[in-house]
Design a protein around this motif. Structure first.
Motif, short mmCIF file in Angstrom:
data_model
loop_
_atom_site.label_atom_id
_atom_site.label_comp_id
_atom_site.label_asym_id
_atom_site.label_seq_id
_atom_site.Cartn_x
_atom_site.Cartn_y
_atom_site.Cartn_z
N GLY A 291 87.11 34.82 16.91
CA GLY A 291 86.00 35.19 17.78
C GLY A 291 84.64 35.06 17.13
O GLY A 291 83.64 35.58 17.64
N LEU A 292 84.58 34.36 16.00
CA LEU A 292 83.32 34.18 15.28
C LEU A 292 82.63 32.90 15.73
O LEU A 292 83.29 31.94 16.13
CB LEU A 292 83.58 34.11 13.78
N ALA A 293 81.32 32.88 15.67
CA ALA A 293 80.56 31.66 15.90
C ALA A 293 80.65 30.80 14.65
O ALA A 293 80.42 31.29 13.53
CB ALA A 293 79.10 31.98 16.22
N ALA A 294 80.99 29.55 14.81
CA ALA A 294 81.16 28.65 13.66
C ALA A 294 80.72 27.26 14.07
O ALA A 294 81.21 26.72 15.07
CB ALA A 294 82.62 28.64 13.22
N ASP A 295 79.79 26.68 13.30
CA ASP A 295 79.23 25.38 13.65
C ASP A 295 78.84 24.61 12.40
O ASP A 295 78.39 25.22 11.41
CB ASP A 295 77.98 25.54 14.52
N VAL A 296 78.97 23.30 12.45
CA VAL A 296 78.34 22.44 11.45
C VAL A 296 76.87 22.33 11.84
O VAL A 296 76.55 21.86 12.93
CB VAL A 296 79.00 21.06 11.41
N ILE A 297 75.99 22.78 10.96
CA ILE A 297 74.57 22.81 11.29
C ILE A 297 73.74 21.85 10.45
O ILE A 297 72.51 21.81 10.60
CB ILE A 297 73.98 24.23 11.17
N GLY A 298 74.37 21.10 9.57
CA GLY A 298 73.59 20.20 8.73
C GLY A 298 74.46 19.56 7.67
O GLY A 298 75.69 19.50 7.79
N ALA A 299 73.79 19.10 6.63
CA ALA A 299 74.49 18.35 5.58
C ALA A 299 73.84 18.59 4.24
O ALA A 299 72.64 18.91 4.15
CB ALA A 299 74.48 16.86 5.92
N VAL A 300 74.64 18.44 3.19
CA VAL A 300 74.13 18.47 1.82
C VAL A 300 73.66 17.07 1.46
O VAL A 300 74.37 16.09 1.69
CB VAL A 300 75.22 18.94 0.84
N THR A 301 72.47 16.96 0.90
CA THR A 301 71.87 15.67 0.60
C THR A 301 71.48 15.60 -0.88
O THR A 301 71.34 16.63 -1.54
CB THR A 301 70.61 15.46 1.45
N PRO A 302 71.31 14.40 -1.42
CA PRO A 302 70.76 14.29 -2.78
C PRO A 302 69.31 14.78 -2.79
O PRO A 302 68.64 14.82 -1.76
CB PRO A 302 70.83 12.79 -3.06
N GLY A 303 68.83 15.13 -3.97
CA GLY A 303 67.43 15.51 -4.11
C GLY A 303 67.22 17.01 -4.14
O GLY A 303 68.13 17.77 -4.50
N ALA A 304 66.04 17.44 -3.74
CA ALA A 304 65.68 18.85 -3.86
C ALA A 304 64.98 19.39 -2.62
O ALA A 304 64.39 20.46 -2.67
CB ALA A 304 64.76 19.04 -5.07
#
Length: 336
Positions: A291-304
């Motif tokens: 019953g939890l909200a769960a979503d892919v919201i982005g991505a890990v990218t190179p850099g800072a």
């Protein structure tokens, strides 16, 4: 300028991204984390210090795997305004820190200050009630009933077999948000979804995190803290020496909650995890089954760079290489 979308997960107009970034960067809940860098410098702490400072809990090698140690102190105004809830939160946020590390809590100790026994009573009741709800014992602490004003700090010990670390995100991984929307705001931007929840559900929801890590589905993440989703994402990015992109159209606040407020909110159950894209569906499925909200919201990218996206629009929220946040970034070359 058009206002940022104010309800639910309605889209944020692309033209508003720079203004949204400016407001979030200036918000006290996000700026308050900067003081951690001052304390780390004063103590001579670095990411290489024992316990890996900067994570949600200290990580200590042990024969069984890893011991975890964490603690929280509370703003005096919060304790004075809502002492029972402050006591509850003293337990709740510490248990969240242990779960965020892929661990299970063993015991808590409290440190309580109050002008007398009567003033301390609701604070102590909150601690006791939360301890019973989550099934983690309070085993002692420190009490001062001659203080000028109420105060509270709580510490927790836990154990982990397969730690989730705040410095282990890798470029190419998906960024996943987990949250419990079944609650409401109480005190400042604190989203509480715990008070009316069955105790078994509270315990099972927290145990989801070590289950995910022990299944090899995630190895990096943090619990969403007082810095909110964006401040927590920045801490994760900096500690891991990576960038992050957050797609605002994928961020789902609870019904009726403004997107901007949710980005800085402190939820009672809220976590950011990273995972291989192929593992993300299993994580979402396990969380949604509870019953939890769960979503892919982005991505890990190179850099800072931590960037906020909406459609084709992109705005830089923070570059942690140019402007350190906690100043506890991991050394280069540890993504292998």
């Amino acid at each position: 300028m058009t206002a940022v979308a104010m309800t639910g997960s309605a889209p944020t107009p692309a033209a508003d991204l720079p203004a949204l970034v400016a407001r979030l960067r200036a918000h006290p809940s996000i700026r308050s984390k900067l003081c951690i860098a001052d304390a780390a410098r004063a103590l001579g702490l670095t990411p290489a210090s024992p316990g890996a400072p900067g994570d949600d809990a200290a990580l200590i090698p042990a024969a069984h795997g890893w011991d975890l140690l964490a603690g929280e102190g509370f703003i005096p105004a919060f304790v004075a305004d809502d002492p029972w809830f402050a006591g509850w939160c003293g337990v709740m946020v510490n248990l969240s820190d242990i779960a965020a590390m892929g661990g299970r809590a063993v015991a808590l100790v409290d440190q309580v200050w109050a002008p007398g026994a009567e003033a301390a009573a609701p604070l102590l009741r909150g601690l006791r009630d939360a301890s019973e709800a989550y099934g983690v014992p309070l085993v002692g602490g420190h009490t001062n009933l001659s203080a000028a004003e109420p105060g509270l700090a709580v510490s927790v010990m836990g154990r982990a077999a397969a730690p989730i670390r705040g410095d282990a995100a890798k470029p190419g991984e998906a960024l996943i948000a987990l949250a419990d929307h079944r609650g409401g705001f109480r005190n400042f931007d604190n989203w509480c979804a715990a008070l009316d929840a069955p105790h078994a559900r509270l315990r099972g929801d927290l145990d989801l995190l070590p289950q995910l890590s022990e299944a090899g589905l995630t190895r990096a993440g943090k619990d969403v803290s007082q810095g909110g989703l964006v401040g927590t994402a920045l801490m994760l990015a900096e500690a891991s020496g990576v960038g992050l992109s957050i797609d605002l159209s994928a961020v789902r606040p609870p019904e009726g909650v403004p997107l901007e407020r949710w980005l800085r909110a402190f939820p009672s159950f809220g976590f950011l995890l990273t995972a291989a894209p192929a593992d993300a569906p299993e994580i979402l499925s396990r969380a949604r089954a509870r019953g939890l909200a769960a979503d892919v919201i982005g991505a890990v990218t190179p850099g800072a760079e931590l960037r906020l996206l909406h459609g084709p629009a992109s705005a830089l929220f923070w570059n942690h290489a140019a402007e350190p946040y906690l100043g506890l970034a991991r050394p280069e070359g540890l993504h292998d």
